[in-house]
Design a protein around this motif. Structure first.
Motif, PDB file in Angstrom:
ATOM      1  N   SER A  15       0.851  -1.182   0.000  1.00 31.88           N
ATOM      2  CA  SER A  15       0.000   0.000   0.000  1.00 31.88           C
ATOM      3  C   SER A  15       0.890   1.235   0.000  1.00 31.88           C
ATOM      4  CB  SER A  15      -0.891  -0.012   1.245  1.00 31.88           C
ATOM      5  OG  SER A  15      -1.666   1.147   1.281  1.00 31.88           O
ATOM      6  N   GLY A  17       0.484   3.906  -2.142  1.00 31.64           N
ATOM      7  CA  GLY A  17      -0.124   5.056  -2.786  1.00 31.64           C
ATOM      8  C   GLY A  17      -0.289   6.217  -1.818  1.00 31.64           C
ATOM      9  N   GLU A  61      -4.233  12.151  -5.647  1.00 34.12           N
ATOM     10  CA  GLU A  61      -4.271  10.728  -5.348  1.00 34.12           C
ATOM     11  C   GLU A  61      -3.459   9.956  -6.374  1.00 34.12           C
ATOM     12  OE1 GLU A  61      -7.739   7.574  -3.969  1.00 34.12           O
ATOM     13  OE2 GLU A  61      -8.240   9.161  -5.399  1.00 34.12           O
ATOM     14  N   LYS A  63      -1.385   5.775  -7.038  1.00 34.48           N
ATOM     15  CA  LYS A  63      -1.146   4.409  -6.561  1.00 34.48           C
ATOM     16  C   LYS A  63       0.322   4.133  -6.263  1.00 34.48           C
ATOM     17  CE  LYS A  63      -5.175   2.440  -8.898  1.00 34.48           C
ATOM     18  NZ  LYS A  63      -5.686   1.435  -9.876  1.00 34.48           N
ATOM     19  N   THR A  64       1.206   5.022  -6.714  1.00 31.23           N
ATOM     20  CA  THR A  64       2.634   4.832  -6.433  1.00 31.23           C
ATOM     21  C   THR A  64       3.067   5.800  -5.336  1.00 31.23           C
ATOM     22  OG1 THR A  64       3.216   6.385  -8.193  1.00 31.23           O
ATOM     23  CG2 THR A  64       3.154   4.052  -8.765  1.00 31.23           C
TER      24      THR A  64
END
Length: 459
Positions: A15, A17, A61, A63-64
């Motif tokens: 997780s 992000g 926002e 994801k990386t």
């Protein structure tokens, strides 16, 4: 149970992000940029963009993972911004502000780092406003109150740093300030030992910087701190600079990226330095870190650096100027080493160069004023058109100077004498030792006066 544990582990491990919710009251339907500082306060690196809705709500926002650092939420037009601490550990939080008072109205949810940061800023602003009012009152009571506020804030800061020592915010606040200096010892005459203060300050200058932490690269503090260190705390002679350069690179070696930037920064500062005679630092850095393979640069880069080192190493201050023999307008040989003078100025120029034409007037005036002091000037054309050379000499009344020309067109002035641009000036002493290079023609007289006075003091 095992499956649940493993599922939880992997979801946590991957997780990486981020989500930053920002609500800016007074803004709507506008695009914002999320960016972090890049080693100084004038450069930022954009990492994300988002558009505010009709209520001023913005969501950044991804994801990386975002790299940790001091970030800004940049407003449209780049005129306003809100600073945000992103430690890399708190990846999901919310920030709210009002355009009527951007910093004073900031509220943070879900980020202890930013709560600390904005509590600190608001405490500082509150004290600052009161001091500003008191500053207009020239009374003992007002001065006493100012002292009380300053002492109170100092105690507040000390407590905040002590109680939050492991936070990135505390690290940033320490990085932004000078090291605290304890009471200095007294000299025999009762005066404070200023040398002790300087040495303590320099020895503890980098205490707040964790060079193993890559996040310090994404703040506005590293580069100004480095510039100030080498400009104000290091004696501007090659041996002292080289000693400190190696010391700082050793500190920075705790992180590969920070080390690479540090080596690059120092090397770059001394390729064309502002202080006369410090190019030796560039030669040292290039040899020790680039040509050794320590920096891991390509063979092509190493080749270019190697060629420049080969050129520079014999043209440094305190080196004897290499042999150079040319032809004068009468067809006779003239050599630098044969010039009998207390000081010799070598003026490399191109007859077609506009700056050289302007500099020639200043050079001639300098020579006329100082020739009785045993100063001679050799003007050397780097181009190979005989007629243009002779016309230049006549036009700018340089007949009385020693004029040299590469009649056989055999000299690579760039590689042999580091004449990358023209005009280029070297100053040699009686023994043809280089005492200055790349000296602006306008500074010739001031430099030689300074140098002669310096030599007289040594006697």
């Amino acid at each position: 149970m095992l499956l649940l544990i493993l599922t939880g582990f992997f979801s946590t491990a991957y997780s990486q992000g981020y989500r930053i919710d920002a609500t800016i009251h007074g803004m709507r339907d506008s695009s914002f940029v999320l960016a972090h500082y890049n080693r100084n306060g004038s450069q930022i690196v954009p990492k994300d963009t988002a558009k505010a809705d009709a209520n001023g709500k913005i969501v950044f926002e991804g994801k990386t993972a975002l790299p940790g650092g001091l970030y800004v939420i940049l407003f449209p037009g780049n005129q306003k911004m809100i600073e945000v601490i992103y430690s890399g550990k708190e990846t999901n939080f919310a920030i709210e502000a009002d355009t009527s008072d951007l910093n004073g109205s900031v509220k943070v949810t879900g980020s202890r780092e930013n709560e600390l940061f904005y509590n600190y800023r608001q405490e500082l602003a509150k004290g600052g406003k009161e001091i500003e009012v008191l500053g207009k009152q020239a009374t003992p009571e007002a001065q006493a109150r100012v002292k009380t506020i300053q002492e109170g804030f100092g105690a507040y800061r000390k407590k905040l740093l002590a109680e939050n020592a492991g936070t990135f915010t505390a690290q940033l606040l320490k990085m932004s300030a000078d090291p605290e200096i304890p009471a200095a010892p007294k000299l025999a005459n009762g005066k404070t030992d200023s040398t002790w203060i300087f040495n303590y300050y320099k020895a503890h200058y980098w205490d707040a910087f964790d060079f193993s932490d890559p996040r310090i690269m994404n703040t506005p503090f590293l580069e100004p701190k480095m510039e100030r260190y080498f400009k104000n705390l290091v004696v501007q002679v090659p041996d002292s600079i080289i000693k400190d350069a190696d010391l700082i690179v050793k500190k920075a070696s705790a992180n590969k990226d920070i080390k690479s930037w540090t080596v690059y920064y120092i090397t770059n500062q001394y390729e064309n330095p502002k202080t006369v005679g410090t190019e030796a630092v560039w030669v040292h850095m290039a040899t020790k870190y680039y040509l050794s393979g320590e920096m891991g640069v390509s063979e092509e880069v190493k080749k270019r650096v190697s060629e420049k080192v080969a050129t520079m190493k014999d043209l440094l201050v305190n080196k004897t100027f290499p042999a150079l023999t040319l032809t004068d307008p009468a067809g006779k040989k003239v050599g630098v080493q044969a010039i009998d003078a207390n000081y010799t100025v070598l003026f490399f120029y191109a007859p077609t160069c506009g700056h050289c034409k302007e500099a020639s007037h200043v050079l001639k005036a300098f020579y006329d004023k100082n020739k009785a002091k045993g100063i001679k000037v050799m003007a050397i054309s780097t181009e190979h058109n005989v007629e243009e050379w002779k016309t230049f000499i006549k036009t700018y009344h340089m007949e009385e100077l020693i004029n040299g020309f590469d009649a056989l067109n055999q000299i690579d002035f760039n590689r042999k004498y580091d004449v990358v641009t023209t005009p280029m000036i070297y100053i040699l002493d009686k023994n043809k030792k280089i005492i200055a290079r790349k000296m602006p023609v306008e500074q010739l007289e001031d430099f030689l006066n300074y140098y002669q006075n310096k030599m007289a003091r040594k006697l």
